[in-house]
Design an enzyme around this catalytic site. Structure first.
Site, PDB file in Angstrom:
ATOM      1  N   GLY A  46       2.458  17.555  34.675  1.00  0.00           N
ATOM      2  CA  GLY A  46       3.656  18.253  34.504  1.00  0.00           C
ATOM      3  C   GLY A  46       3.708  19.436  35.636  1.00  0.00           C
ATOM      4  O   GLY A  46       2.740  19.995  36.138  1.00  0.00           O
ATOM      5  N   GLN A  51       6.210  27.405  38.573  1.00  0.00           N
ATOM      6  CA  GLN A  51       4.972  27.371  39.258  1.00  0.00           C
ATOM      7  C   GLN A  51       5.049  27.273  40.793  1.00  0.00           C
ATOM      8  O   GLN A  51       4.292  27.503  41.363  1.00  0.00           O
ATOM      9  CB  GLN A  51       4.236  26.179  38.639  1.00  0.00           C
ATOM     10  CG  GLN A  51       3.759  26.519  37.338  1.00  0.00           C
ATOM     11  CD  GLN A  51       3.025  25.088  36.819  1.00  0.00           C
ATOM     12  OE1 GLN A  51       3.733  24.132  36.166  1.00  0.00           O
ATOM     13  NE2 GLN A  51       1.631  25.217  37.001  1.00  0.00           N
ATOM     14  N   CYS A  93      -4.092  23.755  33.560  1.00  0.00           N
ATOM     15  CA  CYS A  93      -2.943  24.192  34.300  1.00  0.00           C
ATOM     16  C   CYS A  93      -3.038  24.243  35.634  1.00  0.00           C
ATOM     17  O   CYS A  93      -3.886  24.927  36.001  1.00  0.00           O
ATOM     18  CB  CYS A  93      -2.356  25.136  33.525  1.00  0.00           C
ATOM     19  SG  CYS A  93      -0.847  25.994  34.324  1.00  0.00           S
ATOM     20  N   LEU A  94      -2.204  23.815  36.549  1.00  0.00           N
ATOM     21  CA  LEU A  94      -2.309  23.836  38.043  1.00  0.00           C
ATOM     22  C   LEU A  94      -2.354  25.396  38.536  1.00  0.00           C
ATOM     23  O   LEU A  94      -2.852  25.746  39.619  1.00  0.00           O
ATOM     24  CB  LEU A  94      -1.272  22.896  38.600  1.00  0.00           C
ATOM     25  CG  LEU A  94      -1.178  21.378  38.395  1.00  0.00           C
ATOM     26  CD1 LEU A  94       0.038  20.834  39.019  1.00  0.00           C
ATOM     27  CD2 LEU A  94      -2.542  20.884  39.077  1.00  0.00           C
ATOM     28  N   HIS A 135       4.274  22.330  27.100  1.00  0.00           N
ATOM     29  CA  HIS A 135       3.532  23.233  28.200  1.00  0.00           C
ATOM     30  C   HIS A 135       4.390  23.793  29.197  1.00  0.00           C
ATOM     31  O   HIS A 135       4.611  24.950  29.727  1.00  0.00           O
ATOM     32  CB  HIS A 135       2.267  22.496  28.687  1.00  0.00           C
ATOM     33  CG  HIS A 135       1.388  23.285  29.581  1.00  0.00           C
ATOM     34  ND1 HIS A 135       0.165  23.458  29.611  1.00  0.00           N
ATOM     35  CD2 HIS A 135       1.829  23.658  31.041  1.00  0.00           C
ATOM     36  CE1 HIS A 135      -0.186  24.188  30.710  1.00  0.00           C
ATOM     37  NE2 HIS A 135       0.699  24.138  31.692  1.00  0.00           N
ATOM     38  N   GLU A 136       5.256  22.968  29.649  1.00  0.00           N
ATOM     39  CA  GLU A 136       6.066  23.327  30.791  1.00  0.00           C
ATOM     40  C   GLU A 136       7.276  24.157  30.242  1.00  0.00           C
ATOM     41  O   GLU A 136       7.943  25.001  31.108  1.00  0.00           O
ATOM     42  CB  GLU A 136       6.789  21.775  31.390  1.00  0.00           C
ATOM     43  CG  GLU A 136       5.734  20.906  32.059  1.00  0.00           C
ATOM     44  CD  GLU A 136       4.633  21.575  32.909  1.00  0.00           C
ATOM     45  OE1 GLU A 136       4.920  22.452  33.780  1.00  0.00           O
ATOM     46  OE2 GLU A 136       3.404  21.237  32.874  1.00  0.00           O
ATOM     47  N   HIS A 139       6.071  27.558  30.513  1.00  0.00           N
ATOM     48  CA  HIS A 139       6.222  28.037  31.843  1.00  0.00           C
ATOM     49  C   HIS A 139       7.572  28.705  32.172  1.00  0.00           C
ATOM     50  O   HIS A 139       7.805  29.776  32.758  1.00  0.00           O
ATOM     51  CB  HIS A 139       5.966  26.659  32.777  1.00  0.00           C
ATOM     52  CG  HIS A 139       4.547  26.649  33.122  1.00  0.00           C
ATOM     53  ND1 HIS A 139       3.527  27.867  33.722  1.00  0.00           N
ATOM     54  CD2 HIS A 139       3.775  25.628  33.163  1.00  0.00           C
ATOM     55  CE1 HIS A 139       2.439  27.301  33.809  1.00  0.00           C
ATOM     56  NE2 HIS A 139       2.435  25.774  33.413  1.00  0.00           N
TER      57      HIS A 139
END
Ligand SMILES: [Zn+2]
Length: 170
Positions: A46, A51, A93-94, A135-136, A139
């Site tokens: 995702g 991000q 997480c990236l 999660h997204e 963000h």
């Protein structure tokens, strides 16, 4: 399509709350495609516009639990319903290089979004897809998964992630 640079902690832009978009137009569709390409290139499941430093409510996810890809592009995603049950699920997480932790997430959700053709879609999800959507959306609200842990654990993971980000290891 292009691969975008993913911000990592402690970049303050990760804390900015994203704004809804009016409609999914050509620039929004381009951003969705770039996010998807960046997500696959970095082996994520995702990615949120936040991000890559763009504060619009756009995310892409692939919650496929088989070999077959299942990309989803979502604008203005919102949760309509959450299950009573939640579970601890392992997360990474990236934007937080090399760190993992178990995070409490609702096991089933109903959600609504605008797709890449500007159509309003409502769906249900469970398992990995439900987890990734939560999660997204976090963000887009400036919340990282480590913000959902105890402050002690958060500080440890944050320090390790910053160190890893600096040495270029992920
Ligand atoms: Zn993330």
């Amino acid at each position: 399509m292009a691969i975008l640079k993913v911000l990592s902690v402690p970049d303050p832009r990760l804390k900015i709350k994203a704004q809804p978009i009016e409609k999914v137009d050509l620039p929004a569709r381009r951003l969705m495609d770039d996010l998807l390409e960046t997500m696959y290139a970095t082996e994520g499941v995702g990615l949120a516009a936040t991000q890559v430093g763009i504060h619009q409510r756009i995310i892409v996810v692939d919650g496929s639990e088989t070999d077959k890809p299942a990309p989803l592009k979502l604008a203005n995603p919102e949760l309509l319903w959450i299950s009573e049950e939640s579970a601890l699920m392992p997360e990474a997480c990236l934007s937080i290089p090399g760190q993992y932790a178990d995070v409490q997430r609702f096991t089933r959700i109903k959600f609504r979004y605008l797709d890449e053709h500007n159509a309003m879609i409502e769906r249900e999800a469970s398992g990995l897809l439900a987890q990734v959507i939560q999660h997204e959306i976090d963000h887009l609200n400036g919340i990282l998964f480590i913000d959902r842990l105890s402050s002690l654990k958060r500080d440890i993971l944050l320090r390790k992630a910053i160190k890893m980000g600096k040495t270029g290891k992920t």
